[in-house]
Design an enzyme around this catalytic site. Sequence first.
Site, PDB file in Angstrom:
ATOM      1  CE  LYS A 153      -4.188  -2.385   1.774  1.00  0.00           C
ATOM      2  NZ  LYS A 153      -4.382  -3.279   2.714  1.00  0.00           N
ATOM      3  CD  GLN A 167      -3.806  -4.303   6.190  1.00  0.00           C
ATOM      4  OE1 GLN A 167      -4.392  -3.249   5.516  1.00  0.00           O
ATOM      5  NE2 GLN A 167      -4.347  -5.608   5.462  1.00  0.00           N
ATOM      6  CG  ASP A 184     -10.362  -1.176   3.471  1.00  0.00           C
ATOM      7  OD1 ASP A 184      -9.871  -1.232   2.341  1.00  0.00           O
ATOM      8  OD2 ASP A 184      -9.626  -0.929   4.036  1.00  0.00           O
TER       9      ASP A 184
HETATM   10  N1  GUN Z   1      -6.729  -7.199   4.664  1.00  0.00           N
HETATM   11  C1  GUN Z   1      -7.502  -8.003   3.585  1.00  0.00           C
HETATM   12  N2  GUN Z   1      -7.395  -7.721   2.892  1.00  0.00           N
HETATM   13  C2  GUN Z   1      -7.500  -6.002   3.456  1.00  0.00           C
HETATM   14  C3  GUN Z   1      -8.371  -5.207   2.800  1.00  0.00           C
HETATM   15  O1  GUN Z   1      -8.586  -4.857   1.908  1.00  0.00           O
HETATM   16  N3  GUN Z   1      -8.128  -4.194   3.006  1.00  0.00           N
HETATM   17  C4  GUN Z   1      -8.163  -4.120   4.721  1.00  0.00           C
HETATM   18  N4  GUN Z   1      -8.393  -2.891   5.575  1.00  0.00           N
HETATM   19  N5  GUN Z   1      -7.319  -5.148   5.872  1.00  0.00           N
HETATM   20  C5  GUN Z   1      -7.422  -6.139   4.301  1.00  0.00           C
END
Ligand code: GUN
Length: 277
Positions: free
Chosen positions: A47, A91, A114
């Site tokens: 990210k 996350q 998200d």
């Molecule tokens: N963990 C696995 N996929 C994701 C995602 O798309 N967003 C977040 N915040 N955590 C994750």
Amino acid sequence: MIIDGKEIAKKMYDELKNEVSKFKSKPTLWAILVWNNSSSLRYIEQKKKWAEYIGINFKLEKFDEKISELELYNKIKSFNENPEISWYIVQLPLPKHINSQKIINNIHPKKDVDWFHPNNQGKVLLWDESGFVPCTPAWILEIFKHEKIDLEWKVVCVIWRSNIVWKPIISLLINAWATVLACNSKTKNLAKFTTQAEIIIVAAWSPWLLKVNMLKVWAIIIDVWFTVIDWKIHGDADTRLINLVWSRVTPVPGWVWALTVACLMKNTIKAYKIQNK
Ligand code: GUN
């Protein structure tokens, strides 16, 4: 045949980078990381890397894994109240002693790029196209767009069970006029459903679940997640014989991250454009 997710993601990153270069200011995306497992660390690394590539500031707040639910809730509250923070993500997964849904419910819906908050999830369900799409369902749709797959009338079998992916992808497929077979890991005689499907989306965490005799000829398989056994990564589709039925398949693992991250960046840029309209 392999569908190359990394190539699709790279194309998206370059388009987004071009867009951001025309902005008057740099967007900033914040991330909260509580559980330092290897998958989450890898995700966060990706990210940061791609946000910076595109021209987005990426700010990470790391917390000790022993943080209490109340302390994390207070952190979320301070992020919501901070006018300097326009968008942030938490996350997932969170450590087991924290109720993830409780935390998600407290993220300010306008800061939730998200798209996990119930208000935002509801928009997907209600066919509100003004909103965003959660990252994993979004990249699945990107693959269909890239591969020029029209969903209308297609039979799609989704093998999964989760709030943040399974339910939104089912809604989005229905919105696109697909006929959806919503299966899960407890479905009896899975082959009865998979053999009817032109498209199969699978994330059952069950290596080699999908065998070649469970597929229709030309089936498209979106293999979403993977399991590590003896240090080797395995998807849910048994890719060894899949060429026999001329299928197209998305292999694990690299591109899963690439596309989820690309869709997060796309949501952030969309949010920036709405804020600066
Ligand atoms: N963990 C696995 N996929 C994701 C995602 O798309 N967003 C977040 N915040 N955590 C994750």
